[in-house]
Write an enzyme that holds these catalytic residues in place. Structure first.
Site, mmCIF file in Angstrom:
data_model
loop_
_atom_site.group_PDB
_atom_site.id
_atom_site.type_symbol
_atom_site.label_atom_id
_atom_site.label_comp_id
_atom_site.label_asym_id
_atom_site.label_seq_id
_atom_site.Cartn_x
_atom_site.Cartn_y
_atom_site.Cartn_z
ATOM 1 N N GLU A 29 0.802 -1.223 0.000
ATOM 2 C CA GLU A 29 0.000 0.000 0.000
ATOM 3 C C GLU A 29 0.829 1.264 0.000
ATOM 4 O O GLU A 29 0.556 2.199 -0.748
ATOM 5 C CB GLU A 29 -0.915 0.054 1.237
ATOM 6 C CG GLU A 29 -2.208 -0.708 1.106
ATOM 7 C CD GLU A 29 -2.006 -2.176 1.330
ATOM 8 O OE1 GLU A 29 -0.883 -2.552 1.712
ATOM 9 O OE2 GLU A 29 -2.961 -2.943 1.138
ATOM 10 N N HIS A 84 -10.696 -4.725 10.411
ATOM 11 C CA HIS A 84 -11.406 -4.437 9.170
ATOM 12 C C HIS A 84 -12.571 -3.490 9.392
ATOM 13 O O HIS A 84 -13.397 -3.320 8.511
ATOM 14 C CB HIS A 84 -11.943 -5.732 8.544
ATOM 15 C CG HIS A 84 -10.895 -6.503 7.810
ATOM 16 N ND1 HIS A 84 -10.031 -7.360 8.433
ATOM 17 C CD2 HIS A 84 -10.569 -6.546 6.495
ATOM 18 C CE1 HIS A 84 -9.223 -7.905 7.538
ATOM 19 N NE2 HIS A 84 -9.522 -7.425 6.358
#
Lengths: 409, 430
Positions: A145, A214
């Site tokens: 990322e 998450h």
């Protein structure tokens, strides 16, 4: 070019303050503004129609429907949206439509992220784009990322307009270095020489028992970064409009989507439209109390609103949409009318968007308040896995009803 | 109990050095490159050697070459007189400019962290003088000389260091953030490693322009400069992977000066030979004597050629040394003046190159002196210009935060904040 949608009902009017008028901005005609040639009309989206019957998810959806669904808006402006035939689609399809229209319009627009290409996106937002536009325009990145976000920023500096997808917003924590240092700051530290027209998007928020990592709300972490804009979409209508606006903007924009809202269904106009990144959305005009919210909490608020209406209250609900900067005009006008504010957010209590909004309202509209600002946020706990516990970490409609009753005493 | 003894870690190499003698591989195209020049006693790590060779063979990538330790004399064919003088002038500019920076810093004309490039000029001049204007350079905080080599005027860089509005970044960047859209200098980054992805993005754009936007002649390459400390950072490895995967036109130039502030490269790195990390990702890894501008230039030529032809990235490790401390605030106590510093001072790239030019009759004393004098004047003029330039006024404070200043949002009165007259004065509430 496609015709611009300008259908607005009686409830709203395009006031000069909200219309992007290039003449008005003569005062601050910096290099960036003087190049502006487009003059598309920006829609003041008041009362976008919300379809309560969100469907298509299956068994789990029933739980979703009872918990998070919107009520049918009964504002006149909704009729305007329905006056043209339009087409019905789900929120992730609306995002895809906006994305595809922008990719079609400008060959420099490209997408990069994990599984956006061949897989079509883990939430199907980019489905079908890679076969159409090729592997380089819809780039499947390795799991890095920080680096691919930086790569998108470097590409933006050299003239491309990348959309960087975080498979889950939480993964962008790994890209914080690039987002803070390069995305937000490079235009400034380079003295205006390089612009970073990236869109960083992805789903965040508390889902359905996804576990703590998450289920993060990154808007609270990113909000301090100078030089970026943050918007949160909540309906298919504003999802498409904000996606297009974010792509066209020369500023770096972070577009927050929500995992649980991807399957919301709505009829949106056939004509091309672009929303204003800095504006809030009037969901339900009212008189007694201003409820400010965004993203998934909008639906909890609207569900609570049903109950409140039955009890005789008249809440005004505003979806702030623009998390940074706040639309203090819409918010202020509402406060001047109702004198009571309730903020309902999904961020955690400490340092969330609600905290900043509370401060901004106190600073600017203190004289208009009849009661202290109430802010309902998620608990300061990592989101638990157990369904019952998870339910108690976020704000639920009964809490909203109770807060309004307390506020309006 | 028994299990605990089963696996022993390899003993740490002794501090003095630890480089194994690598075996010769197939002939390489990188003619100027050499093996380690530091004294080494062999520390046998045969298993790593075989691994790196076989992986190179598998990928049929060119592994680092090996020539004998003796420096090959560079041939005149590498440079015309014009090119040689251009390179010499660039190196002198780098040295004189940095020396002037030190002076100005101690006189209180610039503040903060200033990182000087003395001793490393061969890398900058060797690589950047081969680039076109459209090629990009990405650097770290030690970026003054990279900007100068790329063509940014000395007065713009000096003004930026003084924090004046005539600086290349309007005084908003400073020593560690040199940018130039005209000369494609993409920074200037304070955190190590964060420029490498940006460089990868610039290389990606070059490929995108060629393949998607169909600008067939777009062969722009990007150079990413960074140090030995960065070669242990995740962003480095992630970008090596992506660059090799997509065959991006980028060259990763490691300026290995052995020290990351006070951390010796040997104490920080499990395998100190950075060039080896290239073949692990499927690109050639090359080691070159970074104190010899001709060798650097030779390697650079090949690496840039590879990138332009679309053959993909290269990792080049330049063995170099910084004569000054990490920054002007660094007391530089850990580096031993007697041995290491003296050895490298004797290999000063400018002295070496000057000697070579005179011996090979490419230039004479007088011409070189003239260049030195000219550069001294350029740098002095830069200081005068910077001194005379105005500091940024308050009105500059809010500019450039956003490319589109509507990003400051809509104020309570319904107007965009950037429409407020106080915005241009720098006093608006945003």
């Amino acid at each position: 070019m496609a015709s611009i949608f300008q259908g607005i009902g009686a409830a709203t009017s395009l006031s000069s303050s909200t219309l992007f008028d290039s003449k008005k901005l003569q005062l601050c005609s910096r290099r960036s503004l003087s190049e502006r040639k487009t003059s598309f009309v920006v829609v003041r989206a008041a009362g976008a129609k919300m379809d309560g019957g969100s469907s298509g998810i299956g068994g789990r959806a029933d739980q979703l429907v009872t918990n998070a669904v919107a009520t049918k808006a009964d504002t006149p402006a909704a009729a305007a949206a329905a006056s043209k035939p339009g087409h019905e689609l789900l929120l992730f399809e609306a995002l895809r439509e906006g994305l595809e229209e922008e990719m079609e319009r400008d060959a420099r627009v490209c997408v990069m992220g994990e599984d956006v290409g061949h897989y079509g996106g883990s939430y199907k937002v980019t489905k079908g784009l890679a076969p159409k536009y090729g592997d380089l325009r819809v780039l499947d990145t390795p799991i890095a990322e920080n680096s691919f976000t930086g790569m998108g920023i470097g590409a933006a500096m050299m003239g491309l307009r990348p959309i960087i997808e975080g498979m889950n917003m939480g993964f962008l924590l790994l890209a914080f270095n690039q987002i803070s240092n390069n995305c937000g700051m490079l235009h400034y530290t380079s003295g205006g020489q390089f612009k970073i027209p990236v869109v960083i998007r992805g789903p965040g928020g508390v889902g359905r028992q996804l576990g703590a990592e998450h289920s993060q709300r990154l808007e609270s972490y990113f909000q301090s970064i100078p030089g970026i804009q943050m918007v949160a979409c909540s309906t298919p209508y504003n999802a498409k409009g904000l996606m297009k606006a974010a792509i066209r903007s020369d500023n770096p924009v972070i577009l927050f989507e929500h995992v649980l809202l991807y399957n919301l269904k709505e009829t949106i106009p056939d004509e091309e439209y672009v929303l204003n990144l800095e504006e809030a959305e009037m969901v339900r005009p009212g008189e007694h109390v201003t409820i400010l919210t965004y993203s998934r909490m909008r639906y909890h608020v609207m569900q609570a609103a049903k109950t409140l209406v039955n009890k005789g209250y008249d809440p005004e609900v505003i979806d702030i949409r623009s998390l940074k900067p706040f639309d203090l005009h819409t918010i202020g006008n509402s406060i001047k009318k109702t004198h009571r504010v309730l903020i309902v957010e999904e961020c955690m209590r400490t340092g969330g968007i609600g905290a900043s909004l509370t401060a901004a309202i106190s600073e600017n509209f203190h004289d208009y308040l009849d009661a202290p600002i109430v802010c309902l946020s998620s608990q300061d706990v990592p989101t638990p896995y157990a369904g019952t516990l998870e339910e108690w970490t976020v704000v639920q409609p009964p809490q909203i009803v109770a807060a309004v009753e307390q506020l309006c005493r | 109990m028994g299990l605990a003894r089963a696996i022993q870690p390899l003993p740490l190499p002794p501090l003095a050095d630890s480089r194994p003698k690598p075996t010769a591989t197939a002939s390489s195209l990188f003619l100027g490159s050499t093996r380690t020049l530091r004294p080494s006693n062999t520390f046998a790590r045969t298993h790593t050697r075989t691994r790196s060779i076989s992986s190179a063979q598998r990928r049929s990538a060119v592994a680092a070459n090996v020539s004998d330790v003796k420096l090959k004399p560079a041939t005149n064919l590498l440079l015309t007189k014009e090119e040689a003088l251009e390179v010499y002038e660039d190196m002198i500019l780098g040295r004189v400019f940095e020396d002037m920076c030190a002076q100005m810093y101690y006189r209180g004309k610039m503040f903060g962290f200033v990182h000087l490039y003395n001793g490393q000029e061969a890398v900058s001049s060797g690589f950047i003088k081969l680039l076109k204007k459209e090629d990009s350079v990405v650097s770290t905080y030690r970026d003054h000389v990279h900007a100068l080599s790329k063509g940014v005027p000395a007065r713009a860089v000096m003004s930026e260091l003084f924090g004046k509005t005539t600086g290349c970044c309007r005084g908003q960047g400073g020593s560690m953030h040199m940018f130039s859209s005209e000369y494609n200098v993409l920074g200037g980054f304070a955190f190590i490693g964060e420029g490498i992805p940006v460089a990868t993005g610039a290389a990606f754009t070059s490929k995108y322009k060629r393949e998607v936007l169909k600008e067939a002649d777009c062969d722009h390459v990007t150079l990413a400069f960074f140090g030995d400390g960065t070669a242990n950072n995740g962003q480095f490895f992630e970008c090596l992977n992506m660059a090799a995967l997509w065959k991006l036109p980028i060259i990763f130039v490691v300026e290995n000066n052995l020290w990351a502030i006070g951390m010796s490269h040997l104490r920080a790195t499990s395998d100190p030979e950075i060039w080896k990390k290239g073949p692990a990702f499927g690109m050639p890894g090359v080691h070159v004597d970074g104190m010899d501008v001709l060798k650097v230039r030779e390697v650079a030529q090949e690496a840039i050629g590879r990138a332009r032809r679309g053959e993909g990235p290269t990792l080049v490790e330049c063995e170099t040394y910084r004569f000054r401390g990490h920054s002007l605030a660094d007391p530089d106590e850990l580096r031993d003046p007697g041995d290491e510093k003296a050895r490298y001072a004797a290999r000063d790239p400018i002295t070496q190159f000057k000697k070579h030019l005179i011996e090979s009759k490419l230039a004479n004393e007088a011409e070189l002196k003239a260049i030195e004098k000219k550069i001294e004047e350029v740098v002095e003029e830069a200081v005068e210009f910077a001194d005379a330039s105005p500091a940024p006024s308050r009105s500059q404070l809010l500019e450039n935060v956003f490319a589109d200043p509507r990003g400051f949002g809509i104020g309570p009165d319904g107007r965009y904040r950037c429409e407020d007259p106080k915005f241009t004065e720098g006093t608006a509430q945003v």
